[in-house]
Design a protein around this motif. Structure first.
Motif, PDB file in Angstrom:
ATOM      1  N   TRP A 238      52.026  37.793  41.604  1.00 50.98           N
ATOM      2  CA  TRP A 238      50.881  37.241  40.874  1.00 50.98           C
ATOM      3  C   TRP A 238      51.206  35.884  40.266  1.00 50.98           C
ATOM      4  O   TRP A 238      50.330  35.048  40.077  1.00 50.98           O
ATOM      5  CB  TRP A 238      50.451  38.222  39.777  1.00 50.98           C
ATOM      6  CG  TRP A 238      51.524  38.515  38.773  1.00 50.98           C
ATOM      7  CD1 TRP A 238      52.409  39.550  38.780  1.00 50.98           C
ATOM      8  CD2 TRP A 238      51.832  37.755  37.591  1.00 50.98           C
ATOM      9  NE1 TRP A 238      53.255  39.484  37.704  1.00 50.98           N
ATOM     10  CE2 TRP A 238      52.912  38.389  36.949  1.00 50.98           C
ATOM     11  CE3 TRP A 238      51.292  36.607  37.016  1.00 50.98           C
ATOM     12  CZ2 TRP A 238      53.467  37.908  35.774  1.00 50.98           C
ATOM     13  CZ3 TRP A 238      51.849  36.128  35.850  1.00 50.98           C
ATOM     14  CH2 TRP A 238      52.937  36.781  35.237  1.00 50.98           C
ATOM     15  N   ARG A 243      44.186  29.867  39.769  1.00 55.21           N
ATOM     16  CA  ARG A 243      42.753  29.865  40.041  1.00 55.21           C
ATOM     17  C   ARG A 243      42.292  28.425  40.192  1.00 55.21           C
ATOM     18  O   ARG A 243      42.498  27.588  39.313  1.00 55.21           O
ATOM     19  CB  ARG A 243      41.987  30.553  38.923  1.00 55.21           C
ATOM     20  CG  ARG A 243      40.485  30.574  39.164  1.00 55.21           C
ATOM     21  CD  ARG A 243      39.742  31.422  38.158  1.00 55.21           C
ATOM     22  NE  ARG A 243      38.295  31.377  38.389  1.00 55.21           N
ATOM     23  CZ  ARG A 243      37.410  32.104  37.740  1.00 55.21           C
ATOM     24  NH1 ARG A 243      37.827  32.956  36.808  1.00 55.21           N
ATOM     25  NH2 ARG A 243      36.132  32.012  38.015  1.00 55.21           N
ATOM     26  N   ARG A 325      41.683  42.090  41.841  1.00 55.28           N
ATOM     27  CA  ARG A 325      41.716  41.376  40.569  1.00 55.28           C
ATOM     28  C   ARG A 325      40.914  42.197  39.568  1.00 55.28           C
ATOM     29  O   ARG A 325      39.732  42.445  39.755  1.00 55.28           O
ATOM     30  CB  ARG A 325      41.115  39.973  40.721  1.00 55.28           C
ATOM     31  CG  ARG A 325      40.882  39.232  39.422  1.00 55.28           C
ATOM     32  CD  ARG A 325      40.206  37.888  39.706  1.00 55.28           C
ATOM     33  NE  ARG A 325      39.839  37.195  38.481  1.00 55.28           N
ATOM     34  CZ  ARG A 325      38.654  37.319  37.895  1.00 55.28           C
ATOM     35  NH1 ARG A 325      37.725  38.128  38.420  1.00 55.28           N
ATOM     36  NH2 ARG A 325      38.378  36.651  36.791  1.00 55.28           N
ATOM     37  N   TYR A 367      45.810  40.080  38.406  1.00 58.30           N
ATOM     38  CA  TYR A 367      45.712  40.062  39.867  1.00 58.30           C
ATOM     39  C   TYR A 367      46.945  40.724  40.460  1.00 58.30           C
ATOM     40  O   TYR A 367      48.079  40.340  40.161  1.00 58.30           O
ATOM     41  CB  TYR A 367      45.577  38.636  40.388  1.00 58.30           C
ATOM     42  CG  TYR A 367      45.431  38.559  41.899  1.00 58.30           C
ATOM     43  CD1 TYR A 367      44.404  39.233  42.548  1.00 58.30           C
ATOM     44  CD2 TYR A 367      46.314  37.815  42.662  1.00 58.30           C
ATOM     45  CE1 TYR A 367      44.263  39.174  43.925  1.00 58.30           C
ATOM     46  CE2 TYR A 367      46.178  37.739  44.036  1.00 58.30           C
ATOM     47  CZ  TYR A 367      45.148  38.426  44.663  1.00 58.30           C
ATOM     48  OH  TYR A 367      45.014  38.368  46.026  1.00 58.30           O
TER      49      TYR A 367
END
Length: 553
Positions: A238, A243, A325, A367
Motif C-alpha cells: 500500500w 492517489r 479500498r 488500500y
C-alpha cells in the motif's frame, strides 16, 4: 572617575542518585491489607466511576474492489482480483525483441522435445512449425554465444511458442489420439513457462529504469485512481501507491462493511503491567528490573507506552475483500454499562495530520492491493549496477551477474578479467621492483588516453538534449574495445539509453528474478520480475584520462 563593580555568586544544590535504574519509581510497596484498601479508596478505584470496558464495536463503511489497471503508457484494461495477482502484471518484464523471442521459442521447443521423448512427433512439429528465419540485421546483432546456440540446434528445434499458442487457441491439427495426448501432457507441464514470456504490455520502462502503472478502484462517490511511479524495492504494498485523481471507468461496484456488533478484544502486550495499578502482576513480570539509562530514549518510549497506554488498545475483527479500498464512516463502541460512544476518525481528531497506513492523497482510506502474499524467489538471473563516477565524470553500467553460454546464472566478476590492448612489456607499477638502470636497460614513456576496464564495465556518456531531457547512452573509453553486452538489461540500456534523472547520486541496482506464487483461487503463476533497488553510492573506477605510463625494457 571610578565605577562600582558588583560580583554575584551563589551555591546550587543538585540531587545526584547513586542508582541509575528506574527500580525505585516502578515499585509500589505495600504496608498491610488495610493500607492497601485505603490507597484504592484514595485513588477512586472503589467508586466505580469511568471503569467501563468496551464490549462490542459496530463498524460501518464501504469497500471498493480494484477493477482497472493501466501498465505504463498502454491502454487501461479491465482487471479482476480473481484472475491473477497484480504483481504478475506490473512486475513482469516486457516481451523480448524478435531475436531474443526466437531464442525463447527455441528453448521452449527443446523442453517440449524432452517432455515428448518421441522423435517422430518432434519431427512432425519441426515440419509444421518452423522457427522464423533471422534477417541479416538480426543475425549480425546476435552475440557469439546465441549465434553458436542457433547453429548447434538448427534442424532440431521448432517454434515452441507457436505450438503452445495453437494448442491454447484450439487450432492445433490432430496428429492422432496417442500423439495428441503426449503433446497435450507436454504443453500442460510447460504452460507456466509459456505464460511467463507472454507479457504483451509491461509497466517497465527502460529509459527510466522503473515501473509505472495505475489502478482504478471502485468507490461510492465514483472511481478513484491510484498510481505507482518507479517504486524502489522488491515488494509492492500500500505504501507504493499515491492517489492521483479519479477513474471514470472504475465504476461504483462496492460492498458495505460491518453493520453488526463485533466483539472487542483487548490487546495484551507481553511484559506489560496489569490493567489496574494496585493489581498484583504475575511473578514473571518485574518492571523494576528494567535497566534503562536516561539517554536511551527508544527504551523509555516503549516503557512509557507499556506503563501508561498498555490497556488502551482493542482489536476488532473486521474482514474486507482482498484487493479493495476500505473507508470506515462510523465506529460505535458499547461498554459494560450499556453506554454507546461514537469514536471519531484519527484523521479528524488530528486535523488531517494522521499518516499511519495512509495512501498519500487519500486520507481516511485503507488500500489492500491484490498482490501475492508469499512469493517463492528463484536465483537472480541478471544483475546490473548503474552508478555515477564523479572523479572520471562519467556514469558506469556494471554487469555483475548474467547467464553464461549455457544459460546458467554466473557472477561475471569471477570469470571476466580486465581487458588489455597494450603490447610489449607490462608497465612498471609501484609494487613492481625496478631493476637498476644500466647500459642494457631502457625506459619507455607511453601515453594512454584512458586505461582499460573490465569487459563488463560500460561507460554511460551524456547525449544531447532530446525532447528537453539529457539521456545517458553507452559509449567507449577511447581504447577501441568493442562493446559486448552479456545481459538483457544491458542490451535494453544500449538500445534505449537511460534518462539522466534515473541515476540518483546513490545509484541504482537492476535485477531479473524468476518468481512463483499461488493466488487466492489456488492457481500458480510464474513470471520473471524486474526489480529496482538502491545502489551503494559513487562508483569510483580509478580511471584517469591522459596519463603517462613508464615501461622499463
Amino acid at each position: 572617575m571610578t565605577a562600582n563593580v558588583t560580583f554575584t555568586s551563589w551555591a546550587r544544590l543538585e540531587p545526584v542518585t547513586h542508582d541509575h535504574t528506574l527500580a525505585a519509581g516502578l515499585h509500589a510497596d505495600i504496608a498491610d491489607p488495610a493500607w492497601f484498601l485505603a490507597r484504592q479508596w484514595q485513588l477512586g478505584e472503589l467508586q466505580g466511576d469511568d471503569a467501563a470496558s468496551p464490549v462490542t464495536v459496530t463498524v460501518k463503511g464501504a469497500a471498493g474492489l480494484t477493477t482497472r489497471v493501466q501498465l505504463g503508457t498502454a491502454t487501461e484494461e479491465a482487471y479482476s482480483t480473481r484472475t491473477a495477482p497484480l504483481d504478475v502484471l506490473v512486475k513482469a518484464e516486457p516481451a523480448p525483441d524478435p531475436a531474443r523471442l526466437s531464442l525463447t521459442s527455441a528453448e521452449l521447443s527443446l523442453m517440449i522435445i524432452e517432455e515428448l521423448n518421441d522423435l517422430t512427433i518432434s519431427g512432425e512439429l519441426s515440419r509444421r512449425y518452423k522457427l522464423p528465419v533471422f534477417t541479416a540485421e538480426q543475425q549480425a546483432a546476435l552475440d557469439p554465444a546465441t549465434s553458436a546456440f542457433f547453429e548447434a540446434v538448427s534442424g532440431i528445434v521448432f517454434d515452441g511458442l507457436a505450438v503452445v499458442r495453437a494448442y491454447i487457441d484450439k487450432t492445433f491439427a490432430a496428429l492422432g489420439a496417442t500423439e495428441d495426448k503426449k503433446v497435450s501432457d507436454a504443453i500442460e507441464t510447460l504452460r507456466p513457462h509459456y505464460d511467463a514470456v507472454q507479457s504483451a504490455s509491461s509497466a517497465w520502462s527502460s529509459p527510466t529504469a522503473g515501473s509505472s502503472f495505475s489502478v482504478g478502484v471502485a468507490s461510492p462517490g465514483g472511481g478513484i485512481e491510484l498510481a505507482v511511479r518507479h517504486p524502489i524495492g522488491a515488494e509492492l504494498g500500500w505504501w507504493s501507491f499515491d492517489r492521483v485523481g479519479s477513474s471514470a471507468n472504475a465504476g461504483q461496484k462496492f460492498q458495505n462493511l460491518g453493520g453488526e456488533p463485533l466483539p472487542a478484544t483487548k490487546i495484551r502486550i507481553p511484559g506489560a503491567p496489569a490493567d489496574r495499578y494496585w493489581e498484583l502482576e504475575d511473578g514473571s513480570i518485574d518492571l523494576g528490573a528494567v535497566a534503562v539509562a536516561p539517554s536511551e530514549l527508544a527504551h523509555l518510549v516503549v516503557l512509557e507506552y507499556l506503563l501508561v497506554h498498555g490497556n488502551d488498545m482493542i482489536v476488532v475483527p473486521l474482514t474486507i475483500p482482498y484487493g479493495s479500498r476500505a473507508v470506515i464512516s462510523r465506529v460505535t463502541v458499547t461498554d459494560t454499562f450499556g453506554d454507546t460512544v461514537d469514536v471519531e476518525s484519527a484523521v479528524t481528531v488530528s486535523g488531517g495530520t494522521f499518516r499511519m497506513w495512509e495512501v498519500s492523497g487519500d486520507p481516511g482510506a485503507l488500500y489492500a492491493p491484490p498482490v501475492s502474499m508469499h512469493t517463492s524467489l528463484g536465483p537472480v538471473l541478471e544483475e546490473v549496477v548503474i552508478a555515477r563516477d564523479e572523479q572520471a565524470n562519467v556514469g558506469w553500467m556494471v554487469e555483475e551477474r548474467g547467464g553464461d553460454p549455457a544459460g546458467t546464472p554466473t557472477e561475471f566478476r569471477r570469470t571476466v578479467t580486465t581487458a588489455s590492448t597494450a603490447t610489449g612489456p607490462a608497465p612498471v607499477t609501484p609494487t613492481t621492483p625496478r631493476e637498476p638502470l644500466g647500459s642494457d636497460s631502457e625506459v619507455v614513456w607511453k601515453w594512454l588516453l584512458a586505461p582499460e576496464v573490465p569487459e563488463t564495465w560500460h561507460p554511460l556518456l551524456p547525449d544531447g538534449p532530446a525532447g528537453g531531457a539529457t539521456r545517458l547512452v553507452v559509449g567507449t573509453t577511447g581504447t577501441g574495445r568493442q562493446i559486448r553486452m552479456r545481459t538483457e538489461l544491458g542490451r535494453e540500456v544500449e538500445r534505449t539509453g537511460l534518462g539522466l534523472s534515473a541515476v540518483p547520486p546513490e545509484g541504482i541496482r537492476l535485477r531479473r528474478v524468476a518468481q512463483v506464487a499461488r493466488w487466492i483461487d489456488g492457481s500458480r503463476h510464474r513470471w520473471v520480475a524486474r526489480e529496482l533497488l538502491s545502489g551503494q553510492g559513487d562508483l569510483g573506477s580509478g580511471m584517469i584520462f591522459d596519463a603517462i605510463e613508464i615501461q622499463q625494457r
